[in-house]
Design a protein around this motif. Structure first.
Motif, PDB file in Angstrom:
ATOM      1  N   THR A  89      23.534 -49.810  94.057  1.00  0.00           N
ATOM      2  CA  THR A  89      23.973 -49.453  92.970  1.00  0.00           C
ATOM      3  C   THR A  89      22.923 -48.635  92.121  1.00  0.00           C
ATOM      4  O   THR A  89      21.803 -48.544  92.312  1.00  0.00           O
ATOM      5  CB  THR A  89      24.627 -50.131  91.873  1.00  0.00           C
ATOM      6  OG1 THR A  89      23.055 -51.121  91.360  1.00  0.00           O
ATOM      7  CG2 THR A  89      25.997 -50.538  92.023  1.00  0.00           C
ATOM      8  N   THR A  90      23.334 -47.248  91.762  1.00  0.00           N
ATOM      9  CA  THR A  90      21.894 -46.451  90.991  1.00  0.00           C
ATOM     10  C   THR A  90      21.885 -46.967  90.211  1.00  0.00           C
ATOM     11  O   THR A  90      22.505 -47.715  89.379  1.00  0.00           O
ATOM     12  CB  THR A  90      22.383 -44.610  91.247  1.00  0.00           C
ATOM     13  OG1 THR A  90      23.813 -44.834  90.391  1.00  0.00           O
ATOM     14  CG2 THR A  90      22.931 -44.701  92.706  1.00  0.00           C
ATOM     15  N   GLY A  95      19.990 -42.251  95.539  1.00  0.00           N
ATOM     16  CA  GLY A  95      21.268 -41.805  93.988  1.00  0.00           C
ATOM     17  C   GLY A  95      20.877 -41.670  92.405  1.00  0.00           C
ATOM     18  O   GLY A  95      22.126 -41.424  91.968  1.00  0.00           O
ATOM     19  N   THR A  96      20.363 -42.097  92.174  1.00  0.00           N
ATOM     20  CA  THR A  96      19.931 -42.251  90.437  1.00  0.00           C
ATOM     21  C   THR A  96      19.086 -40.575  90.541  1.00  0.00           C
ATOM     22  O   THR A  96      19.275 -40.090  89.342  1.00  0.00           O
ATOM     23  CB  THR A  96      18.713 -43.284  89.690  1.00  0.00           C
ATOM     24  OG1 THR A  96      20.046 -44.667  90.541  1.00  0.00           O
ATOM     25  CG2 THR A  96      17.926 -43.246  88.824  1.00  0.00           C
ATOM     26  N   ASP A 149      22.559 -38.287  90.457  1.00  0.00           N
ATOM     27  CA  ASP A 149      22.771 -38.874  88.781  1.00  0.00           C
ATOM     28  C   ASP A 149      22.290 -37.615  87.803  1.00  0.00           C
ATOM     29  O   ASP A 149      22.764 -37.581  87.300  1.00  0.00           O
ATOM     30  CB  ASP A 149      22.902 -40.543  88.988  1.00  0.00           C
ATOM     31  CG  ASP A 149      23.433 -40.731  89.342  1.00  0.00           C
ATOM     32  OD1 ASP A 149      24.869 -40.305  90.583  1.00  0.00           O
ATOM     33  OD2 ASP A 149      23.518 -42.309  89.570  1.00  0.00           O
ATOM     34  N   THR A 194      25.709 -40.236  98.742  1.00  0.00           N
ATOM     35  CA  THR A 194      24.670 -40.420  97.719  1.00  0.00           C
ATOM     36  C   THR A 194      24.845 -40.041  96.243  1.00  0.00           C
ATOM     37  O   THR A 194      24.340 -40.354  95.598  1.00  0.00           O
ATOM     38  CB  THR A 194      22.879 -40.191  98.179  1.00  0.00           C
ATOM     39  OG1 THR A 194      23.900 -38.445  98.480  1.00  0.00           O
ATOM     40  CG2 THR A 194      22.721 -40.762  99.746  1.00  0.00           C
ATOM     41  N   SER A 215      19.518 -45.528  98.873  1.00  0.00           N
ATOM     42  CA  SER A 215      19.968 -45.342  97.997  1.00  0.00           C
ATOM     43  C   SER A 215      20.303 -45.398  96.610  1.00  0.00           C
ATOM     44  O   SER A 215      20.147 -44.192  96.305  1.00  0.00           O
ATOM     45  CB  SER A 215      21.237 -45.772  98.826  1.00  0.00           C
ATOM     46  OG  SER A 215      22.030 -45.403  99.515  1.00  0.00           O
ATOM     47  N   PRO A 216      19.747 -45.850  95.658  1.00  0.00           N
ATOM     48  CA  PRO A 216      19.209 -46.051  94.633  1.00  0.00           C
ATOM     49  C   PRO A 216      18.225 -45.459  93.823  1.00  0.00           C
ATOM     50  O   PRO A 216      18.823 -44.726  92.901  1.00  0.00           O
ATOM     51  CB  PRO A 216      19.231 -48.005  94.345  1.00  0.00           C
ATOM     52  CG  PRO A 216      19.154 -48.629  95.383  1.00  0.00           C
ATOM     53  CD  PRO A 216      18.895 -47.313  96.723  1.00  0.00           C
ATOM     54  N   GLU A 246      12.002 -38.391  93.481  1.00  0.00           N
ATOM     55  CA  GLU A 246      12.683 -39.747  93.725  1.00  0.00           C
ATOM     56  C   GLU A 246      10.954 -40.741  93.625  1.00  0.00           C
ATOM     57  O   GLU A 246      11.792 -41.745  93.516  1.00  0.00           O
ATOM     58  CB  GLU A 246      12.751 -39.489  95.149  1.00  0.00           C
ATOM     59  CG  GLU A 246      14.493 -39.118  95.699  1.00  0.00           C
ATOM     60  CD  GLU A 246      14.228 -38.594  96.358  1.00  0.00           C
ATOM     61  OE1 GLU A 246      14.175 -38.881  97.789  1.00  0.00           O
ATOM     62  OE2 GLU A 246      15.198 -38.041  97.212  1.00  0.00           O
TER      63      GLU A 246
END
Length: 592
Positions: A480-481, A514-515, A518, A330, A510-511, A374
């Motif tokens: 993708t993020t 993962g974001t 980041d 992630t 995950s998007p 989140e």
């Protein structure tokens, strides 16, 4: 000159250099090239030389010996690292303690981190993996060359060891252009240079600084756990009306299902299954189950933390853990030696372990935690008006969800309803099923299904986003993020229903996760940079999930609070404001 004779697609030649003129000539040649691969030889935390590759399959191993001291080599290595030559290497972090480079140094490249970004699903990112995956060439791995031996000063001159150093440097040199091109094609150049590369420096800083531990308090904590363990143990024996080895799954299964006749016993080849899921299903059948679950938590706390942490405390009274950025698919940071990110905080005794972590004298802990990051990311990515409006008007998102989903006026939402709504909110993010939600909030599966349906009626753009995420993932094979981090989802192609269902949950989550990962990385990097730029004595020492821990000089408290708040809030531009909760304390428990 010596040439390898191993069966390989890449034949590497190397030369060992131990004279001053040869060293200077080698570094001068490297500085004239566009790209150079290097591998630092570090043994027992001491620098003993460097392998350099900058021409074809030829490597020069500069060894600290005689007049060619470690400092002499490092002086020239620093000049190379700060030159216009791109210096490519594996595991940049391990070199940072020996050089003067920092976050602003240009022209350095970590092919291990690049390989992780290009395929975060792999277990290892060794030079042999990279050679196979990006050069389509097979080379001998470290294990094949030197086995599992620890490299010592005696073995440095061994031919097999020199070949290992040479491959590390050579593959770093040969793979750079291929990997850079792949990062460009995958739109991950910015992710690499603006997030992942600076992250290496921040993680190194935290490892060097460490976190202070109160040894006496840690021992007292362990003693307290032991007292409770013995109490719980006795309760289990009293209810079972016999003594047995609680840690033995076989004996425990026999007691619960053969002797006590509890329902839902499932036999395996080795006896009855006594995993957490099995025990959770029979919790209401006997009070012994709660005691068994508590016993397991307590014994883990004792062995992993009360006893385990003591082994990591160094002479400076601090634990210097390791932070890994190439483990979690992630994009999240993980920690080892010890794992400070997995402290069980849900049970009161678990949270108390944080009391043993203390700042140095004259300092306090400042703990900064993103609030519901989140869900805020979900609001932004899904562009759901209801969610965005709730966050931007600082409304209680869990209370609103409770009101809508459970069909009660907002002012009549009870703590229990709000808690259940919280489970729905976060469950949706993780692709929870009606079955999973029913277990979490203890309602029937039909009621749980109705709640999920009602949630999607309330936040209809969320439903569209999740459906589209799955559809896109099935078409592309990945998600993708916001920052273009890729998460492959091979499970979506599985013929197994359970695997496909898992893949769909990953595609939904995950998007978002993962974001969020980041964003916290950006915040961590920027907070660390700003504290150093201002020459403050306060230092970032820990990152755990969505929280940053700063060891803060009392006189700098207000300035640090302003820096942390601003940098965390401005880490990303979302359609909703990022909120940061800040707490201060004389130990990590108080600060959290």
């Amino acid at each position: 000159f010596e040439e390898t004779t191993v069966s390989t697609d890449v034949i590497v030649e190397y030369e060992v250099i131990t004279d001053i003129n040869g060293v200077e000539k080698c570094f001068n040649e490297a500085k004239k090239e566009k790209v150079c691969g290097l591998f630092p030889v570090i043994i027992d935390d001491e620098f003993h030389g460097v392998a350099l590759a900058y021409k074809d399959n030829f490597v020069k191993f500069i060894k600290a010996e005689g007049f060619v001291t470690s400092n002499f080599i490092l002086e020239h290595l620093n000049l190379l690292l700060c030159s216009s030559t791109i210096c490519s290497m594996m595991d940049l972090k391990r070199l940072l303690s020996y050089t003067d480079i920092d976050e602003y140094t240009v022209g350095i490249f970590d092919i291990g981190v690049a390989a992780y970004l290009l395929n975060p699903m792999k277990d290892t990112y060794g030079y042999d993996d990279i050679s196979r995956d990006y050069l389509s060439k097979i080379v001998s791995s470290k294990t094949e060359l030197i086995g599992k031996e620890t490299i010592t000063l005696i073995t440095v001159e061994d031919d097999r060891t020199c070949k290992y150093f040479s491959y590390e440097a050579l593959i770093s040199f040969l793979a750079y252009s291929k990997m850079y091109e792949k990062l460009e094609k995958s739109n991950m150049i910015d992710l690499y240079y603006q997030i992942e590369l600076p992250c290496i420096f921040a993680l190194h800083d935290m490892e060097v600084r460490g976190i202070r531990v109160d040894k006496l308090h840690l021992k007292e904590y362990g003693d307290e756990l032991q007292v409770r363990i013995l109490e719980v143990e006795q309760e289990i024996y009293n209810i079972a009306d016999e003594k047995f080895n609680i840690n033995s799954s076989k004996q425990l299964g026999e007691v619960l299902f053969d002797h006590m006749k509890l329902p839902n016993g499932k036999k395996t080849k080795t006896g009855f299954s006594t995993g957490v899921e099995v025990l959770e299903k029979i919790k209401n059948e006997s009070p012994i189950v709660d005691f068994i679950l508590e016993y397991r938590q307590l014994t883990k706390l004792k062995s992993t933390y009360a006893d385990g942490l003591a082994n990591y405390i160094q002479d400076d009274e601090r634990i210097h853990g390791k932070f890994n950025q190439t483990i979690a698919a992630t994009g999240r940071i993980s920690s080892t030696e010890p794992n400070l990110q997995n402290i069980p905080i849900r049970m009161p005794l678990g949270r108390l372990i944080r009391k043993v972590f203390i700042p140095r004298d004259g300092y306090v802990f400042l703990d900064a935690d993103y609030s519901q990051i989140e869900l805020r990311v979900l609001a932004h990515i899904s562009n759901d008006d209801t969610l965005i409006n709730a966050f931007n008007h600082h409304m209680d998102i869990h209370a609103i969800t409770a009101s809508e989903v459970f069909n009660v006026p907002l002012n009549e939402v009870t703590p229990t309803l709000r808690r259940n709504a919280k489970a729905v909110n976060f469950g949706i993010v993780y692709g929870i099923s009606a079955f999973g939600l029913s277990n979490d909030i203890h309602v029937s599966r039909k009621e749980a299904a109705d709640y999920i349906a009602k949630y999607f009626e309330t936040y209809n753009h969320v439903k569209n986003f999740l459906d589209n995420a799955i559809a896109d993932a099935k078409e592309k094979g990945y998600v993708t993020t916001m920052f273009n981090r890729i998460r492959p989802i091979p499970e979506l192609q599985s013929t197994n229903f359970m695997q496909r269902s898992f893949g769909e949950r990953v595609a939904m989550n995950s998007p978002i996760q993962g974001t969020a990962a980041d964003i916290i990385k950006i915040a961590m990097v920027n907070v660390n940079k700003e504290l150093k730029r201002r020459n403050l004595k306060s230092q970032l020492i820990l990152q755990v999930h969505d929280e940053l821990l700063i060891e803060t000089l009392k006189e700098e408290l207000e300035e640090v609070k302003d820096i942390v708040t601003r940098e965390m809030k401005e880490a990303a531009k979302l359609s909703v404001e990022l909120e940061v909760d800040i707490n201060i304390g004389d130990n990590w428990y108080e600060a959290k």
